[in-house]
Design a protein around this motif. Structure first.
Motif, PDB file in Angstrom:
ATOM      1  N   SER A 121      60.793  43.246  36.025  1.00 34.46           N
ATOM      2  CA  SER A 121      61.255  43.860  36.102  1.00 34.46           C
ATOM      3  C   SER A 121      62.365  43.282  37.585  1.00 34.46           C
ATOM      4  O   SER A 121      63.612  43.766  37.367  1.00 34.46           O
ATOM      5  N   TYR A 122      61.532  42.558  38.594  1.00 36.66           N
ATOM      6  CA  TYR A 122      62.637  41.940  39.529  1.00 36.66           C
ATOM      7  C   TYR A 122      63.013  40.975  39.315  1.00 36.66           C
ATOM      8  O   TYR A 122      64.282  40.784  39.134  1.00 36.66           O
ATOM      9  N   TRP A 123      62.598  40.177  37.970  1.00 35.39           N
ATOM     10  CA  TRP A 123      63.259  39.043  37.409  1.00 35.39           C
ATOM     11  C   TRP A 123      64.486  39.214  36.666  1.00 35.39           C
ATOM     12  O   TRP A 123      64.929  38.817  36.513  1.00 35.39           O
ATOM     13  N   GLU A 124      64.643  40.266  35.735  1.00 31.04           N
ATOM     14  CA  GLU A 124      64.953  41.251  34.672  1.00 31.04           C
ATOM     15  C   GLU A 124      66.329  41.499  35.830  1.00 31.04           C
ATOM     16  O   GLU A 124      67.213  40.870  34.964  1.00 31.04           O
ATOM     17  N   ALA A 125      66.302  42.189  36.901  1.00 33.74           N
ATOM     18  CA  ALA A 125      67.408  42.187  37.337  1.00 33.74           C
ATOM     19  C   ALA A 125      68.118  41.511  37.842  1.00 33.74           C
ATOM     20  O   ALA A 125      69.665  41.274  37.408  1.00 33.74           O
ATOM     21  N   MET A 155      67.661  39.592  46.036  1.00 31.36           N
ATOM     22  CA  MET A 155      68.424  39.948  45.128  1.00 31.36           C
ATOM     23  C   MET A 155      69.917  39.352  44.835  1.00 31.36           C
ATOM     24  O   MET A 155      70.354  39.217  46.043  1.00 31.36           O
ATOM     25  N   GLY A 156      70.280  38.880  44.290  1.00 31.27           N
ATOM     26  CA  GLY A 156      71.481  37.837  43.808  1.00 31.27           C
ATOM     27  C   GLY A 156      71.909  36.889  44.652  1.00 31.27           C
ATOM     28  O   GLY A 156      72.715  36.498  44.993  1.00 31.27           O
ATOM     29  N   GLY A 157      70.464  36.457  45.527  1.00 27.20           N
ATOM     30  CA  GLY A 157      70.658  35.512  46.157  1.00 27.20           C
ATOM     31  C   GLY A 157      70.673  35.933  47.773  1.00 27.20           C
ATOM     32  O   GLY A 157      70.224  34.906  49.044  1.00 27.20           O
ATOM     33  N   SER A 158      71.583  36.951  47.527  1.00 27.36           N
ATOM     34  CA  SER A 158      71.751  37.615  49.395  1.00 27.36           C
ATOM     35  C   SER A 158      71.365  39.016  49.987  1.00 27.36           C
ATOM     36  O   SER A 158      70.864  38.961  50.921  1.00 27.36           O
ATOM     37  N   THR A 159      71.173  39.624  48.967  1.00 31.88           N
ATOM     38  CA  THR A 159      70.730  41.269  48.755  1.00 31.88           C
ATOM     39  C   THR A 159      69.650  41.718  49.118  1.00 31.88           C
ATOM     40  O   THR A 159      69.058  41.381  48.237  1.00 31.88           O
ATOM     41  N   GLY A 160      68.938  41.758  50.288  1.00 28.88           N
ATOM     42  CA  GLY A 160      68.010  42.885  49.698  1.00 28.88           C
ATOM     43  C   GLY A 160      67.984  44.027  49.614  1.00 28.88           C
ATOM     44  O   GLY A 160      68.659  44.742  49.512  1.00 28.88           O
ATOM     45  N   PHE A 161      66.550  44.518  48.919  1.00 23.72           N
ATOM     46  CA  PHE A 161      65.828  45.771  48.144  1.00 23.72           C
ATOM     47  C   PHE A 161      66.347  46.726  48.900  1.00 23.72           C
ATOM     48  O   PHE A 161      67.663  48.025  48.538  1.00 23.72           O
ATOM     49  N   ALA A 168      66.604  16.890  39.126  1.00 20.31           N
ATOM     50  CA  ALA A 168      65.827  18.647  39.213  1.00 20.31           C
ATOM     51  C   ALA A 168      66.264  19.184  38.207  1.00 20.31           C
ATOM     52  O   ALA A 168      68.116  19.384  38.336  1.00 20.31           O
ATOM     53  N   VAL A 169      66.070  20.164  37.129  1.00 20.84           N
ATOM     54  CA  VAL A 169      66.569  20.785  36.599  1.00 20.84           C
ATOM     55  C   VAL A 169      65.789  22.839  36.736  1.00 20.84           C
ATOM     56  O   VAL A 169      64.374  22.614  36.903  1.00 20.84           O
ATOM     57  N   VAL A 170      66.727  23.220  37.363  1.00 26.96           N
ATOM     58  CA  VAL A 170      66.274  24.907  37.510  1.00 26.96           C
ATOM     59  C   VAL A 170      66.756  26.131  36.463  1.00 26.96           C
ATOM     60  O   VAL A 170      68.188  25.947  36.276  1.00 26.96           O
ATOM     61  N   ARG A 171      65.763  26.273  35.761  1.00 30.49           N
ATOM     62  CA  ARG A 171      66.545  27.578  34.515  1.00 30.49           C
ATOM     63  C   ARG A 171      66.010  28.298  34.526  1.00 30.49           C
ATOM     64  O   ARG A 171      64.864  28.942  35.139  1.00 30.49           O
ATOM     65  N   ASP A 172      67.042  29.930  34.390  1.00 37.23           N
ATOM     66  CA  ASP A 172      66.194  30.875  34.346  1.00 37.23           C
ATOM     67  C   ASP A 172      65.523  31.416  35.721  1.00 37.23           C
ATOM     68  O   ASP A 172      63.737  31.769  35.300  1.00 37.23           O
TER      69      ASP A 172
END
Length: 392
Positions: free
Chosen positions: A217-221, A1-7, A289-293
């Protein structure tokens, strides 16, 4: 989550912020990564001589190994652990929810009501209520009826899967229901306790809470974390979310790169464009490269000139140059429609995507793939490639 945080960081952080310092973490299949992440609990101040955090995997008995077959079965298998502490109350949490809650306030509510069980609950849209355990309460918030995932809900007050039990009630009900196949709190323990007249109350919660048990829901969060004013703030000083941090170099962003509304992990090299995305530690994004959403997890490499749209990419994936992912129109999954039912491109850890291929929407890839795995250079929307040994 958020690049570094785990559930698991969210319930552990909530515990230590709430003054809960004796925590058992129940693990199931392949728990090595979770065990490594938790360690002895230092990031959460849970490295203690008395109490602290203990990882509780299923263990082998004389008749063989017993996997946890349900939420309540998992707790039942660890009665001895709890008996060592002889607690007055037991707090039961899920490991895949994102929220901040002061459990001490919930415990005070439990005590004030002389409750046997208190269930954290929150209102949900009525059209989504059939996904949850639904509570019907009286004017004092005592639960009069409980329905587990009813097809036609009579209330929109949903159980959050967060329970406080008085210890004697929990112990007796677990022993009584121990032979129920797949013994579960929502299906077995709560109905059993309700039927015998236990005092069960709803503790209504109105903050941010998300069950990230699905890919969507993981993507949305993750996307909600990068809002200009995020509804859920990871960085509030008064209620911090702690995590295990590795010592790695800072980010490098090329002078020609572009980053818009994104979270970028440490040790990442960005030579292309990142838009509205969450990028984990040690990721490399090539020139052009392009990374989006998208969510890109630790150690992944995205080759030059590739275009990634609305994807979840796991750890240590290698994506070649000139790859286009997230193309075409949505199509139902031919692999597993219960899991893959979103527009997402999903790529499992350690996978390899060759140069120049295209990947449609609602797709799944796991393992080391070659150009020959992509008919006419395309994995069409709704399709999948699962190679032997690929982590899904």
């Amino acid at each position: 989550m958020g690049g570094s945080t785990g559930f698991i960081d969210f319930p552990l952080s909530n515990c230590i912020n709430s003054g809960v310092d004796t925590v058992g973490v129940l693990t199931q299949y392949q728990p090595l990564r979770l065990n490594t992440h938790i360690g002895i609990g230092i990031p959460w101040d849970l490295d203690r001589n008395v109490g602290g955090v203990t990882v509780l995997p299923p263990y082998e008995r004389s008749k063989g190994s017993d996997w946890y077959t349900g939420t309540a079965n998992a707790i039942y298998q660890n009665l001895e652990y709890m008996e060592n502490y002889n607690p007055d109350y037991v707090l039961i949490l899920s490991g895949d929810h994102i929220y901040k809650m002061d459990y001490e306030v919930m415990l005070d509510y439990h005590k004030a009501n002389n409750a046997d069980i208190t269930i954290a609950a929150m209102p949900v849209p009525i059209e989504e209520a059939s996904r949850f355990g639904i509570l019907i309460t009286d004017e004092s918030n005592r639960i009069t009826e409980f329905e587990e995932k009813p097809p036609v809900p009579r209330s929109n007050l949903a159980s959050m899967g967060i329970y406080i039990f008085s210890w004697k009630v929990l112990k007796e009900s677990l022993i009584k229901m121990k032979d129920e196949p797949g013994c579960d709190f929502g299906k077995h323990i709560i109905p059993y306790c309700h039927a015998r007249g236990d005092r069960i109350f709803a503790y209504e919660y109105n903050g941010y809470w998300k069950d990230v048990g699905t890919l969507g829901s993981y993507w949305e969060a993750n996307m909600e974390l990068i809002d200009i004013i995020p509804e859920f703030n990871l960085y509030e000083e008064y209620w911090r979310i702690y995590t295990k941090s590795d010592v790695i170099p800072p980010q490098y962003v090329d002078s020609n790169a572009k980053i818009e509304r994104s979270i970028i992990g440490e040790g990442t090299e960005i030579h292309g464009d990142v838009i509205n995305s969450v990028i984990g530690a040690g990721v490399t994004i090539g020139k052009g490269a392009v990374v989006r959403d998208s969510i890109v997890m630790q150690g992944t490499v995205i080759g030059a000139g590739s275009e990634i749209n609305k994807a979840i990419i796991a750890e240590n994936v290698h994506i070649g140059s000139g790859v286009k992912a997230g193309v075409g129109d949505y199509a139902p999954s031919t692999y597993d429609q219960k899991v893959y039912q979103f527009d997402l491109v999903t790529i499992g850890e350690n996978s390899v995507i060759p140069d120049g291929v295209q990947v449609g929407k609602n797709t799944a890839i796991a393992g080391e793939t070659t150009v020959g795995d992509y008919p006419d250079g395309l994995l069409a929307s709704g399709n999948y490639i699962i190679k032997a040994g690929g982590a899904r």
